[in-house]
Design a protein around this motif. Structure first.
Motif, PDB file in Angstrom:
ATOM      1  N   GLN A  58       1.474  58.756  74.869  1.00 23.87           N
ATOM      2  CA  GLN A  58       2.768  59.055  74.262  1.00 23.87           C
ATOM      3  C   GLN A  58       3.649  57.803  74.245  1.00 23.87           C
ATOM      4  OE1 GLN A  58       5.146  61.903  76.382  1.00 23.87           O
ATOM      5  NE2 GLN A  58       6.811  61.806  74.912  1.00 23.87           N
ATOM      6  N   PHE A  59       3.706  57.074  75.351  1.00 28.45           N
ATOM      7  CA  PHE A  59       4.532  55.872  75.412  1.00 28.45           C
ATOM      8  C   PHE A  59       3.993  54.774  74.495  1.00 28.45           C
ATOM      9  CE2 PHE A  59       5.909  57.569  79.652  1.00 28.45           C
ATOM     10  CZ  PHE A  59       7.202  57.862  79.244  1.00 28.45           C
ATOM     11  N   LEU A  60       2.678  54.681  74.371  1.00 26.62           N
ATOM     12  CA  LEU A  60       2.077  53.709  73.451  1.00 26.62           C
ATOM     13  C   LEU A  60       2.485  54.011  72.010  1.00 26.62           C
ATOM     14  CD1 LEU A  60       0.053  51.348  72.926  1.00 26.62           C
ATOM     15  CD2 LEU A  60      -1.681  53.127  72.656  1.00 26.62           C
ATOM     16  N   VAL A  61       2.372  55.272  71.629  1.00 30.63           N
ATOM     17  CA  VAL A  61       2.716  55.685  70.269  1.00 30.63           C
ATOM     18  C   VAL A  61       4.216  55.505  70.028  1.00 30.63           C
ATOM     19  CG1 VAL A  61       2.840  57.685  68.722  1.00 30.63           C
ATOM     20  CG2 VAL A  61       0.761  57.242  70.035  1.00 30.63           C
ATOM     21  N   LEU A  62       5.031  55.909  70.985  1.00 31.72           N
ATOM     22  CA  LEU A  62       6.481  55.763  70.850  1.00 31.72           C
ATOM     23  C   LEU A  62       6.869  54.290  70.766  1.00 31.72           C
ATOM     24  CD1 LEU A  62       9.152  57.263  70.683  1.00 31.72           C
ATOM     25  CD2 LEU A  62       9.271  57.169  73.175  1.00 31.72           C
ATOM     26  N   GLY A  63       6.234  53.448  71.562  1.00 32.25           N
ATOM     27  CA  GLY A  63       6.497  52.005  71.502  1.00 32.25           C
ATOM     28  C   GLY A  63       6.134  51.432  70.149  1.00 32.25           C
ATOM     29  N   PHE A  64       5.016  51.891  69.580  1.00 26.08           N
ATOM     30  CA  PHE A  64       4.615  51.469  68.241  1.00 26.08           C
ATOM     31  C   PHE A  64       5.685  51.856  67.222  1.00 26.08           C
ATOM     32  CE2 PHE A  64       2.682  52.672  64.179  1.00 26.08           C
ATOM     33  CZ  PHE A  64       2.145  51.460  63.787  1.00 26.08           C
ATOM     34  N   CYS A  65       6.157  53.097  67.299  1.00 30.00           N
ATOM     35  CA  CYS A  65       7.176  53.577  66.351  1.00 30.00           C
ATOM     36  C   CYS A  65       8.456  52.761  66.460  1.00 30.00           C
ATOM     37  CB  CYS A  65       7.486  55.047  66.612  1.00 30.00           C
ATOM     38  SG  CYS A  65       6.127  56.166  66.266  1.00 30.00           S
ATOM     39  N   CYS A  68       7.786  48.971  65.267  1.00 31.03           N
ATOM     40  CA  CYS A  68       7.669  48.836  63.804  1.00 31.03           C
ATOM     41  C   CYS A  68       9.030  48.977  63.145  1.00 31.03           C
ATOM     42  CB  CYS A  68       6.744  49.914  63.244  1.00 31.03           C
ATOM     43  SG  CYS A  68       5.018  49.573  63.412  1.00 31.03           S
ATOM     44  N   CYS A  69       9.725  50.015  63.512  1.00 27.58           N
ATOM     45  CA  CYS A  69      10.990  50.299  62.849  1.00 27.58           C
ATOM     46  C   CYS A  69      12.054  49.249  63.174  1.00 27.58           C
ATOM     47  CB  CYS A  69      11.467  51.700  63.215  1.00 27.58           C
ATOM     48  SG  CYS A  69      10.356  52.965  62.547  1.00 27.58           S
ATOM     49  N   ALA A  70      12.053  48.740  64.383  1.00 27.75           N
ATOM     50  CA  ALA A  70      12.988  47.661  64.723  1.00 27.75           C
ATOM     51  C   ALA A  70      12.667  46.422  63.910  1.00 27.75           C
ATOM     52  CB  ALA A  70      12.931  47.356  66.214  1.00 27.75           C
ATOM     53  N   GLY A  71      11.382  46.152  63.737  1.00 31.12           N
ATOM     54  CA  GLY A  71      10.969  45.013  62.933  1.00 31.12           C
ATOM     55  C   GLY A  71      11.374  45.156  61.472  1.00 31.12           C
ATOM     56  N   PHE A  72      11.301  46.373  60.934  1.00 27.40           N
ATOM     57  CA  PHE A  72      11.697  46.597  59.549  1.00 27.40           C
ATOM     58  C   PHE A  72      13.193  46.339  59.356  1.00 27.40           C
ATOM     59  CE2 PHE A  72       8.089  49.929  59.172  1.00 27.40           C
ATOM     60  CZ  PHE A  72       7.159  48.924  58.962  1.00 27.40           C
ATOM     61  N   GLY A  73      13.968  46.498  60.427  1.00 23.19           N
ATOM     62  CA  GLY A  73      15.410  46.298  60.332  1.00 23.19           C
ATOM     63  C   GLY A  73      15.848  44.848  60.369  1.00 23.19           C
ATOM     64  N   VAL A  74      14.994  43.954  60.829  1.00 22.23           N
ATOM     65  CA  VAL A  74      15.374  42.537  60.962  1.00 22.23           C
ATOM     66  C   VAL A  74      15.737  41.902  59.619  1.00 22.23           C
ATOM     67  CG1 VAL A  74      14.564  40.255  61.661  1.00 22.23           C
ATOM     68  CG2 VAL A  74      14.156  42.232  63.144  1.00 22.23           C
ATOM     69  N   PHE A 138       1.377  63.797  68.051  1.00 22.30           N
ATOM     70  CA  PHE A 138       0.946  63.110  66.846  1.00 22.30           C
ATOM     71  C   PHE A 138       1.474  63.773  65.576  1.00 22.30           C
ATOM     72  CE2 PHE A 138      -2.265  60.916  69.473  1.00 22.30           C
ATOM     73  CZ  PHE A 138      -2.106  59.628  68.979  1.00 22.30           C
ATOM     74  N   ILE A 139       1.551  65.090  65.571  1.00 22.01           N
ATOM     75  CA  ILE A 139       2.090  65.783  64.402  1.00 22.01           C
ATOM     76  C   ILE A 139       3.590  65.501  64.242  1.00 22.01           C
ATOM     77  CG2 ILE A 139       2.607  68.083  63.475  1.00 22.01           C
ATOM     78  CD1 ILE A 139      -0.171  68.933  64.520  1.00 22.01           C
ATOM     79  N   GLY A 140       4.278  65.287  65.355  1.00 26.86           N
ATOM     80  CA  GLY A 140       5.704  64.979  65.304  1.00 26.86           C
ATOM     81  C   GLY A 140       6.025  63.530  65.000  1.00 26.86           C
ATOM     82  N   ILE A 141       5.005  62.668  64.924  1.00 25.70           N
ATOM     83  CA  ILE A 141       5.219  61.241  64.706  1.00 25.70           C
ATOM     84  C   ILE A 141       5.982  60.932  63.413  1.00 25.70           C
ATOM     85  CG2 ILE A 141       4.004  59.067  64.200  1.00 25.70           C
ATOM     86  CD1 ILE A 141       4.271  59.750  67.165  1.00 25.70           C
ATOM     87  N   PRO A 142       5.710  61.607  62.297  1.00 23.44           N
ATOM     88  CA  PRO A 142       6.494  61.283  61.096  1.00 23.44           C
ATOM     89  C   PRO A 142       8.008  61.429  61.320  1.00 23.44           C
ATOM     90  CG  PRO A 142       4.592  62.572  60.473  1.00 23.44           C
ATOM     91  CD  PRO A 142       4.637  62.560  61.978  1.00 23.44           C
ATOM     92  N   PHE A 143       8.402  62.439  62.080  1.00 21.58           N
ATOM     93  CA  PHE A 143       9.826  62.637  62.354  1.00 21.58           C
ATOM     94  C   PHE A 143      10.357  61.562  63.301  1.00 21.58           C
ATOM     95  CE2 PHE A 143       7.942  66.794  61.427  1.00 21.58           C
ATOM     96  CZ  PHE A 143       8.639  67.096  60.266  1.00 21.58           C
ATOM     97  N   THR A 144       9.531  61.180  64.263  1.00 20.88           N
ATOM     98  CA  THR A 144       9.915  60.104  65.175  1.00 20.88           C
ATOM     99  C   THR A 144      10.069  58.795  64.417  1.00 20.88           C
ATOM    100  OG1 THR A 144       8.715  61.191  66.973  1.00 20.88           O
ATOM    101  CG2 THR A 144       9.223  58.859  67.269  1.00 20.88           C
TER     102      THR A 144
END
Length: 178
Positions: A58-65, A68-74, A138-144
């Protein structure tokens, strides 16, 4: 609401921006503690062990999310600060497309939950609950990903308050839904 981080008192601007981030991190920790307490008290020790056995995934997946999203904001922050709103909008669009692709890939990863749990040597007596928990994650990942992407974009334009308010609302809602 956007805020120029280049005009005004730097200390005041940084504190106004950082305070909601800090409060959001504390709220996120409280969110996780309350989840664990509810699972442990209501569903029992086996359910808590199932959640705990899959927490590293869970922490690995959350860290990935988050990463990625922080990087998209740069680049969004860069072009917002430069006043180049056309290029900024292109980066927002591209980030949204990449977020959608990442969502699809993460849902596809749900097919490997069983193998992941076997690699982690999860005991058979809690394997079933851990598997179901990972599938839900994993199913909730799109919302995360959506939350983290939109939060990143808002923070890129100087608004750290709106993501904090949404996180606060979702934490309260989570407690009631738990």
């Amino acid at each position: 609401m956007s805020t120029s981080m280049t005009k005004g008192s730097p200390l005041k601007l940084m504190l106004q921006f950082a305070l909601p981030l800090l409060m959001g991190n504390l709220l996120q920790q409280t969110y996780n503690i309350i989840d664990a307490a509810i699972v442990g008290q209501i569903l029992g020790a086996d359910a808590l062990a199932s959640v705990g056995s899959s927490s590293s995934v869970q922490f690995l997946v959350l860290g990935f999310c988050i990463g990625c999203c922080a990087g998209f904001g740069v680049p969004v922050a860069r072009y917002f600060g430069a006043g180049d709103h056309r290029t900024m909008r292109n980066y927002i669009f591209n980030g949204a497309v990449l977020t959608a692709i990442a969502s699809i890939l993460m849902i596809a990863c749900s097919l490997s939950c069983g193998q992941i749990l076997h690699l982690l040597s999860v005991p058979d007596d809690i394997f079933g609950n851990a598997y179901v928990y990972l599938i839900v994650i994993f199913i909730g990942i799109p919302f995360t990903l959506l939350y983290n992407y939109l939060s990143s974009i808002l923070r890129s334009v100087g608004d750290s308050r709106t993501p904090f308010l949404f996180l606060g609302f979702s934490a309260v809602l989570n407690i009631f839904l738990d």
